[in-house]
Scaffold this motif. Structure first.
Motif, PDB file in Angstrom:
ATOM      1  N   TYR A   9       0.830  -1.202   0.000  1.00 30.38           N
ATOM      2  CA  TYR A   9       0.000   0.000   0.000  1.00 30.38           C
ATOM      3  C   TYR A   9       0.866   1.255   0.000  1.00 30.38           C
ATOM      4  CZ  TYR A   9       0.825   0.815   5.001  1.00 30.38           C
ATOM      5  OH  TYR A   9       1.401   1.077   6.217  1.00 30.38           O
ATOM      6  N   LEU A  12       1.437   2.526  -3.512  1.00 34.72           N
ATOM      7  CA  LEU A  12       0.222   2.818  -4.277  1.00 34.72           C
ATOM      8  C   LEU A  12       0.239   4.268  -4.741  1.00 34.72           C
ATOM      9  CD1 LEU A  12      -2.425   1.484  -5.135  1.00 34.72           C
ATOM     10  CD2 LEU A  12      -3.415   2.254  -2.993  1.00 34.72           C
ATOM     11  N   THR A  16      -4.389   5.421  -9.484  1.00 34.13           N
ATOM     12  CA  THR A  16      -4.475   3.993  -9.793  1.00 34.13           C
ATOM     13  C   THR A  16      -5.949   3.580  -9.858  1.00 34.13           C
ATOM     14  OG1 THR A  16      -2.381   3.555  -8.676  1.00 34.13           O
ATOM     15  CG2 THR A  16      -3.822   1.673  -9.026  1.00 34.13           C
ATOM     16  N   VAL A  18      -9.366   1.708  -9.383  1.00 33.53           N
ATOM     17  CA  VAL A  18      -9.978   0.919  -8.314  1.00 33.53           C
ATOM     18  C   VAL A  18     -11.106   0.119  -8.959  1.00 33.53           C
ATOM     19  CG1 VAL A  18     -11.152   0.976  -6.089  1.00 33.53           C
ATOM     20  CG2 VAL A  18      -9.411   2.689  -6.608  1.00 33.53           C
ATOM     21  N   VAL A  29      -7.632   5.909  -7.092  1.00 33.60           N
ATOM     22  CA  VAL A  29      -7.085   6.182  -5.761  1.00 33.60           C
ATOM     23  C   VAL A  29      -6.852   7.686  -5.612  1.00 33.60           C
ATOM     24  CG1 VAL A  29      -5.101   5.845  -4.230  1.00 33.60           C
ATOM     25  CG2 VAL A  29      -5.992   3.918  -5.567  1.00 33.60           C
ATOM     26  N   ARG A  57      -9.817  -1.408   4.507  1.00 32.46           N
ATOM     27  CA  ARG A  57      -8.773  -2.395   4.201  1.00 32.46           C
ATOM     28  C   ARG A  57      -9.310  -3.822   4.144  1.00 32.46           C
ATOM     29  NH1 ARG A  57      -6.036  -1.684   9.939  1.00 32.46           N
ATOM     30  NH2 ARG A  57      -7.405  -3.088  11.089  1.00 32.46           N
ATOM     31  N   ILE A  60     -10.312  -5.160   0.573  1.00 32.72           N
ATOM     32  CA  ILE A  60      -9.264  -5.194  -0.445  1.00 32.72           C
ATOM     33  C   ILE A  60      -8.814  -6.627  -0.680  1.00 32.72           C
ATOM     34  CG2 ILE A  60      -6.918  -4.430  -0.987  1.00 32.72           C
ATOM     35  CD1 ILE A  60      -7.562  -2.100   1.059  1.00 32.72           C
ATOM     36  N   ILE A  63      -3.488  -5.479  -4.420  1.00 30.38           N
ATOM     37  CA  ILE A  63      -2.941  -4.175  -4.787  1.00 30.38           C
ATOM     38  C   ILE A  63      -1.778  -4.440  -5.733  1.00 30.38           C
ATOM     39  CG2 ILE A  63      -1.869  -2.033  -3.996  1.00 30.38           C
ATOM     40  CD1 ILE A  63      -3.090  -2.549  -1.232  1.00 30.38           C
ATOM     41  N   PHE A  68      -6.216  -1.485  -8.050  1.00 34.04           N
ATOM     42  CA  PHE A  68      -6.545  -1.729  -6.652  1.00 34.04           C
ATOM     43  C   PHE A  68      -7.831  -2.553  -6.684  1.00 34.04           C
ATOM     44  CE2 PHE A  68      -8.468  -0.682  -2.624  1.00 34.04           C
ATOM     45  CZ  PHE A  68      -7.401  -0.569  -1.759  1.00 34.04           C
TER      46      PHE A  68
END
Length: 119
Positions: A9, A12, A16, A18, A29, A57, A60, A63, A68
Motif C-alpha cells: 500500500y 500505491l 491507480t 480501483v 485512488v 482495508r 481489499i 494491490i 486496486f
C-alpha cells in the motif's frame, strides 16, 4: 486490463484504477489512509463520479502497480460511504503559477496556499 505486479500500500500511486470484484472500474485512488507511526493501513479514499468514497482495508483483495482490486460487488461499490473525519487539505500549487504580482510574491516568499478537497 493489465494485472501489474503486486505492491505494498505504501507504493500505491494516486490515480491507480480501483475495481470491483467483477473487474469494473468505479474510481481511482485519491489517497491512502494510514497511521505511519504504527504502520497501520486503514484503507483508501477513492475518487468517483459521485465524489470521494472510502474503501476499508478489509474490502481489499489485491494491490498491484496497475489496479486496486476490491471484494465489493458493483452495487456495494456504488453504495460506498464518503470518508469520515476532518477535511483533506493539500497545497494549491496552481495559485502561484503565472506572471501576476500575487503569483510572483508567492514564489518569492514560499507562501503555502491550501484548499479543501470537497468532491
Amino acid at each position: 486490463m493489465d494485472d501489474g505486479r503486486p505492491i505494498s500500500y505504501r507504493a500505491l500511486e494516486v490515480g491507480t484504477a480501483v475495481v470491483s470484484s467483477t473487474e469494473s472500474e468505479f474510481g481511482t485512488v485519491e489517497h491512502v489512509l494510514q497511521i505511519p507511526e504504527l504502520d497501520i493501513f486503514d484503507g483508501i479514499a477513492v475518487k468517483t463520479k459521485r465524489g470521494l468514497r472510502f474503501v476499508d482495508r478489509d474490502q481489499i483483495t489485491d494491490i498491484t502497480t496497475t489496479r486496486f482490486q476490491c471484494a465489493l460487488t458493483d452495487e456495494e461499490a456504488a453504495a460506498l460511504p464518503a470518508p469520515d473525519g476532518p477535511p483533506v487539505l493539500r497545497p494549491d500549487l496552481d495559485r502561484d503559477e503565472g506572471s501576476s504580482l500575487t503569483a510572483r510574491f508567492g514564489r518569492m516568499f514560499g507562501r503555502e496556499h491550501w484548499k479543501e478537497i470537497d468532491d
